[in-house]
Write a protein that holds these residues in place. Structure first.
Motif, short mmCIF file in Angstrom:
data_model
loop_
_atom_site.label_atom_id
_atom_site.label_comp_id
_atom_site.label_asym_id
_atom_site.label_seq_id
_atom_site.Cartn_x
_atom_site.Cartn_y
_atom_site.Cartn_z
N CYS A 298 0.85 -1.18 0.00
CA CYS A 298 0.00 0.00 0.00
C CYS A 298 0.89 1.24 0.00
CB CYS A 298 -0.91 0.00 1.23
SG CYS A 298 -1.88 1.50 1.34
N CYS A 304 0.61 5.97 7.13
CA CYS A 304 -0.75 5.63 7.54
C CYS A 304 -0.88 5.50 9.05
CB CYS A 304 -1.17 4.32 6.87
SG CYS A 304 -2.85 3.85 7.27
N CYS A 316 -0.02 -4.72 4.44
CA CYS A 316 0.05 -3.32 4.03
C CYS A 316 1.36 -3.02 3.31
CB CYS A 316 -0.07 -2.39 5.24
SG CYS A 316 -1.72 -2.35 5.96
N CYS A 334 -8.14 0.01 0.61
CA CYS A 334 -7.47 -0.19 1.89
C CYS A 334 -7.84 -1.58 2.40
CB CYS A 334 -7.90 0.87 2.90
SG CYS A 334 -7.36 0.52 4.58
N HIS A 335 -6.83 -2.33 2.85
CA HIS A 335 -7.10 -3.67 3.37
C HIS A 335 -7.98 -3.61 4.61
CE1 HIS A 335 -4.30 -5.26 0.56
NE2 HIS A 335 -3.23 -4.73 1.12
S1 SF4 Z 1 -3.93 -0.77 3.39
FE1 SF4 Z 1 -5.11 0.63 4.61
S2 SF4 Z 1 -4.35 0.37 6.65
FE2 SF4 Z 1 -2.87 -0.58 5.34
S3 SF4 Z 1 -1.40 1.06 4.98
FE3 SF4 Z 1 -2.84 1.13 3.32
S4 SF4 Z 1 -4.33 2.58 3.96
FE4 SF4 Z 1 -3.20 2.01 5.80
#
Ligand code: SF4
Ligand SMILES: Nc1ncnc2c1ncn2[C@@H]1O[C@H](COP(=O)(O)OP(=O)(O)OP(=O)(O)O)[C@@H](O)[C@H]1O
Ligand SMILES: [Mg+2]
Lengths: 359, 315
Positions: A298, A304, A316, A334-335
């Motif tokens: 991500c 984050c 992530c 977003c997971h």
């Molecule tokens: S997936 Fe969601 S929780 Fe994980 S880093 Fe990205 S934005 Fe943040």
């Protein structure tokens, strides 16, 4: 009928980006070899229906302007496609594209840089009319006057030059130029952020009025979330070249599902002190990573707050989240969107907000 | 229309003012700059001297007033002599008339050099800036090479190589010198124009023209060139003094203008031999040179401010 200049009908979205990418080469060395690329827009899919206004927000440099320009082919996409009224812009000949430009326009942020200082206002507004041979002679002058009136300027100023006007007036001139071809779709690239606060409202209202009167479709880019909320049916949030959340404005503002959206919202002051007290604000740590070298997994994980709260989950860092539905008319990449949805960052907790949402 | 938004009060003030075109605005600001106005006047006088020189000159520049010379014991006549306002040189030639000839040479050098500079520098710079990529790379590396090569060496080499040809013999060898100066000078212009075109190409008003569907050709002609012209005018004006100086230097060291023609540079060179007893033979040509250089520089600086788009509309 001419398929280029005449709408095919109401079926399908008017504007559509599909996995759109715009990578700018980074050149280096005396031979100017390609060293890498700035992934300004890195796989964005977004469609805009006729008559709809989609707002686009995100931190500076996240690729909003580049996306807006690529959607009307002012930037060459390096991947994916941009379609207008069902036609793939990459497949059009230069000539067809020039004709299609009648239907899509752009309004720029900088009211000083976007008007040719050596042309009179009349010539600036007449240029699109001449380019597409929409009128000539008297009819052209009459049309220029009409357009100036439409944007709230006195037609006698057609003989004057841009440097004689204030920022707000120049922005109106830019709007008149965009309207001259009677477009259906306009990319508004931060059209009021460079203006004096006292006149921002006037220009914003002008754009809203024009949209209603002329049935326009907007991609409305802005820094200011309050402005976007005011004008948009749907709103999209970008981070480092990706669309991280998109949904109906009402949903996204009340229940943001992406941690970045929540962080952006938490930076906006809320008038209601009761709400202000109950929500939590986060300030994003560190700088935006370079779009030439986005973080793995991500892209947002380096900044984050939710990632930190959840104890830095591994996925992530390793798996890039795709946009997925997280509610009615809302998608987020977003997971842990569900965890974000129920948090108190940026907006008040859904439980607290529920009664307020009713009215 | 329901979209009539009350226009701010500024508009009403504007309505009463005359239209200010960018050119008028620039002229207005130029007129306010006293040094630039003085520079412009001197430049005009210089041009007039160059064009009308032969008609104004009391003597032909190569004619020797042997009678007066003999009467003065074969020494150069001092200034304010009868018939010779600024005196004569050691051969009895009228210094004022020779200075006028020098003005003609200086103006010729200015014009020829700047024409060469424009003819090469503008297309090269515009092509590099507009096409970018490989074209840009190729053209700019070429200009780097020209830039790195010592000017004087290049001029001397050219002079030697072409001495026997038609170009070499035209205008007593002067044309060749002027062309050589121009051939070393266009690099700066090419760089300037390239920079202009590069930044204008990225400007939002050019992007707006693209969005409208204006063709590339019209974008260049209607938007890029008119906006690039200001800095080019300034560069040409400021390039003139260096061209004049280059010619004077070449003539001073003896590879430029040859006798009997009189460049300010060769006049100074001749005069140095008499510097102790007849300082006027050095002082007047040096003064003419200095005044010419300064006025072009003042005018150029004034034009730079007057044409600066960032200052447009300011008082
Ligand atoms: S997936 Fe969601 S929780 Fe994980 S880093 Fe990205 S934005 Fe943040
Ligand atoms: N023509 C270009 N060449 C190279 N890089 C570019 C170009 N245009 C934009 N970029 C880069 O692409 C990224 C996205 O830029 P873009 O202007 O689209 O961002 P933005 O979201 O509109 O930012 P802002 O809010 O500041 O307007 C930035 O890193 C920028 O430096
Ligand atoms: Mg932008």
């Amino acid at each position: 009928m001419d398929p280029v200049t005449h709408p095919a009908g109401a079926a399908g979205p008017l504007v559509e980006a599909d996995g759109l990418m715009v990578h700018f080469p980074i050149l280096g060395g005396i031979l100017q070899r390609r060293r890498g690329s700035v992934r300004a827009v890195d796989g964005v899919s977004l469609s805009i229906q006729r008559g709809e206004t989609v707002g686009l927000v995100g931190e500076s440099g996240c690729g909003k302007s580049t996306l807006g320009r690529a959607m009307i082919k002012l930037r060459e996409p390096t991947g994916g496609s941009a379609r207008f009224d069902g036609r793939d812009l990459a497949r059009l000949s230069a000539r067809e594209l020039r004709r299609l430009r009648r239907r899509m326009q752009i309004i720029f942020q900088d009211p000083y840089g976007s008007l040719d200082p050596r042309m009179s206002v009349g010539d600036i507004v007449a240029e699109p009319i001449q380019t597409h041979r929409l009128a000539s002679g008297r009819a052209k002058h009459e049309r220029v006057r009409e357009l100036l009136r439409l944007v709230g300027l006195d037609p006698v100023f057609a003989a004057r030059y841009p440097h004689e006007f204030s920022g707000g007036q120049r922005q109106r001139i830019g709007v008149a130029r965009a309207l001259a071809v009677e477009p259906e779709f306009i990319v508004c690239d931060e059209p009021i952020s460079a203006l004096d606060v006292s006149i921002q409202g006037q220009v914003l209202n002008l754009l809203i009025d024009l949209r209603r009167e002329l049935g326009l479709t907007y991609l409305f880019i802005a820094h200011d979330l309050a402005v976007v909320r005011h004008v948009s049916d749907r709103v999209g949030v970008m981070y480092l070249g990706r669309l991280v959340e998109i949904g109906a404005s009402r949903r996204v503002y009340a229940l943001p599902a992406h941690p970045d959206t929540r962080a952006l919202l938490s930076a906006v002051p809320v008038a209601d002190p009761a709400v202000e007290r109950r929500r939590r604000r986060v300030i994003l740590a560190g700088d935006v990573p370079s779009p030439a070298n986005p973080p793995p997994g991500c892209r947002f994980h380096t900044r984050c707050w939710l990632y930190e709260r959840l104890g830095r989950p591994e996925n992530c860092r390793t798996v890039e989240p795709e946009l997925r539905p997280v509610g009615a008319d809302q998608r987020a990449a977003c997971h842990y969107a569900e965890a974000a949805l129920t948090s108190d960052v940026g907006v008040v907790r859904p439980a607290d907000a529920a009664p307020r949402d009713a009215h | 229309m329901t979209t009539q938004v009350p226009a701010p009060a500024v508009v009403d003030v504007l309505a009463a003012r005359p239209v200010v075109t960018p050119r008028r605005d620039a002229l207005r600001r130029l007129r306010r700059n006293r040094l630039a106005v003085v520079g412009a006047i001197v430049v005009v006088v210089l041009l007039a001297m160059a064009v009308l020189g032969p008609a104004l000159a009391p003597w032909h520049y190569r004619v020797q007033d042997l009678e007066a010379l003999r009467a003065n014991g074969n020494r150069p006549l001092p200034p304010l002599s009868p018939d010779h306002l600024l005196g004569t040189d050691q051969l009895g030639r009228d210094l004022f008339s020779r200075l006028l000839d020098g003005a003609q040479i200086s103006v010729t050098v200015a014009v020829v050099v700047q024409v060469v500079v424009l003819l090469i520098g503008v297309p090269v710079g515009a092509a590099a800036g507009w096409f970018g990529g490989r074209t840009d790379n190729l053209l700019m590396r070429f200009t780097d090479v020209v830039y790195a090569f010592p000017d004087l060496l290049f001029i001397i080499l050219l002079g030697v190589a072409f001495r026997e040809t038609a170009i070499g013999e035209a205008m007593n060898g002067l044309l060749l010198i002027f062309l050589a100066i121009g051939l070393t000078g266009w690099v700066t212009m090419a760089r300037l124009v390239r920079g202009q075109v590069l930044s204008l190409k990225e400007s939002e008003f050019v992007e707006a023209a693209r969005a409208i569907g204006v063709s590339d050709f019209r974008i260049v002609v209607r938007h890029i060139l008119p906006n690039a012209i200001g800095p080019v005018i300034v560069a040409v004006t400021l390039g003139i003094p260096s061209a004049i100086l280059a010619e004077a230097t070449l003539s001073f060291i003896g590879i430029g203008v040859q006798s009997p023609r009189a460049s300010w540079g060769s006049l100074i060179d001749d005069g140095t031999r008499w510097m102790q007893s007849e300082p006027h033979l050095v002082v007047f040509p040096a003064l003419a040179l200095a005044i010419a250089l300064m006025s072009f520089t003042f005018l150029g600086d004034g034009l730079r401010d007057a044409l600066d788009p960032k200052l447009r509309g300011r008082q």
